[in-house]
Write an enzyme that holds these catalytic residues in place. Sequence first.
Site, PDB file in Angstrom:
ATOM      1  N   GLY A 113      42.952  -3.507 -32.340  1.00 50.97           N
ATOM      2  CA  GLY A 113      41.994  -2.951 -33.506  1.00 50.97           C
ATOM      3  C   GLY A 113      41.185  -2.095 -33.330  1.00 50.97           C
ATOM      4  O   GLY A 113      41.322  -0.819 -33.756  1.00 50.97           O
ATOM      5  N   TYR A 165      25.988  -9.397 -31.423  1.00 47.87           N
ATOM      6  CA  TYR A 165      26.333  -9.227 -29.901  1.00 47.87           C
ATOM      7  C   TYR A 165      25.443  -8.706 -29.038  1.00 47.87           C
ATOM      8  O   TYR A 165      25.849  -8.147 -27.812  1.00 47.87           O
ATOM      9  CB  TYR A 165      27.731  -8.730 -29.995  1.00 47.87           C
ATOM     10  N   CYS A 216      14.860  -9.139 -43.339  1.00 49.43           N
ATOM     11  CA  CYS A 216      13.361  -9.712 -43.076  1.00 49.43           C
ATOM     12  C   CYS A 216      13.879 -10.676 -41.649  1.00 49.43           C
ATOM     13  O   CYS A 216      14.086 -11.838 -41.894  1.00 49.43           O
ATOM     14  CB  CYS A 216      12.870 -10.553 -43.918  1.00 49.43           C
ATOM     15  N   ARG A 275      26.830  -5.698 -35.601  1.00 49.97           N
ATOM     16  CA  ARG A 275      27.128  -5.945 -34.182  1.00 49.97           C
ATOM     17  C   ARG A 275      25.787  -6.092 -33.229  1.00 49.97           C
ATOM     18  O   ARG A 275      25.988  -6.756 -32.485  1.00 49.97           O
ATOM     19  CB  ARG A 275      28.329  -4.853 -33.657  1.00 49.97           C
TER      20      ARG A 275
END
Length: 464
Positions: free
Chosen positions: A298, A339, A377, A335
Amino acid sequence: MSDRDAGGSADEPADRDAADNLPVRRVSDWDADRLAELAAEHDTPLYVQDLDRVRENCERLRDAFPDADVRYAVKAHTGRAVLEAVREAGLDAECASAGEVDRALAAGFDGSRLHYTAVNPPARDLDYVVGVAEAEPDLTITVGAVDTLDRLAERGYDGRVCVRVNPGVGAGHHEKVRTGGAAKFGIPYDRAARAAQEAAERFDVVGIHAHAGSGIDSDQLDSHRELVARIGELARELAEPSNNGMSPVDLEYVDVGGGFGVPYEEDAPALDLPAVAEATREAISPLPAGVDLAIEPGRYVVADAGVLLTRVNTVKPTPDETVVGVDAGMTDLLRPAMYDAYHPIRNLGGGQARDGSDAPAPDDRSATPVTVAGPICETGDTLCRDRALADPARGDLLAVGIAGAYGYEMANQYNSRPRPAEVALDDRTAAVVRRRETLGDLTTVEREANPDRTGRTDRTEAGR
Ligand code: LLP
């Protein structure tokens, strides 16, 4: 990970074709003027996806794996224009949900090029896919639990099935994306042969499958090799079952998943794809006669074909650090928050100094360590921390690189933030492929459920 890129590189290819077919397209390879024009025309935050680069990546995969079936893992980027480009480039589609199957069908993939991977599939998804299979009997359903097989049989399905195996070995850029050893995915390796043989009594078992995880780099190739070797062994066992009294299973393919990594840091080396392909072939051999290798990348197809453009709206020096506030955050690109993922950031300039004069070109500024933070926030809403960028000024445009995979796909509306727009570049022409959401879009489903309480103000459509 180190923060190394200073941004603002002047090394742009005079002729963009010179950048074609690079092992990776870095954020510094993009044409800065073109990106600035797109941001001026379409506003920010804005995703830009280059279909030419998507095509090149498909070609590079097909060249490296000439004998394999290459299936694009649609979840990395489901945009219609991308799906069409991938289909035209000859890749199949691997789909993780009814929604992805629906998108792939709409983009012109027929059943023979559709692979639906069911992970604890909701009943609605199974109903939908079994319905599709009636019209498209060449579609294949990849199954990771015996319960899923039973649920397919209950729906009258007896078509093509691929058995997903948990190889017991995982790899990937973060623990949250290491699939291969996670019990959630696939039938445990030591039960897989029997499960496949039993499944063959009810279905047309055409393949076995395993996926190690996502974002595998050269350092993790041993895990990849181990997974591939195990699944090759399983294929041989199924072709000639030893004395367990079961018949051989006539497989068409062995799918070793996706996970091919892309370098996010500007100076990280690109994966040596031909070497990975060679290692894969070596580890899987000998495959039983008539059994093909399949892969399902992918990220590799779309990651370096996309950038996210965002505008600096605040520059705040503090005793600890300089915070650069931008209009894209974790809702646009999740991301880094999810991660701790590194994305290269390049300052394209265009902003103003405090006195209102034009700030110097980024190349003429010093590199300053900054934290780039979005409008959400949450403390975790940063695109980078303590990263040296060409000293940002209010109004500067930043390009966040390698954003084409799992970027727009993981965007969401937290904090009631409309999702960004996306433009696709095709042979240098740009077209809006996903319009920017409006405040009105945020309440569409509420209003439809409850027309009397509109959830709108007169200002809704004016706000953006
Ligand atoms: N096949 C299966 C069964 C998968 O689960 C995946 C990814 C792929 C193929 C494609 O893996 P790729 O070639 O893209 O690495 N959101 C995370 C990535 C999650 C990947 C999930 N499965 C990220 O942004 O890093």
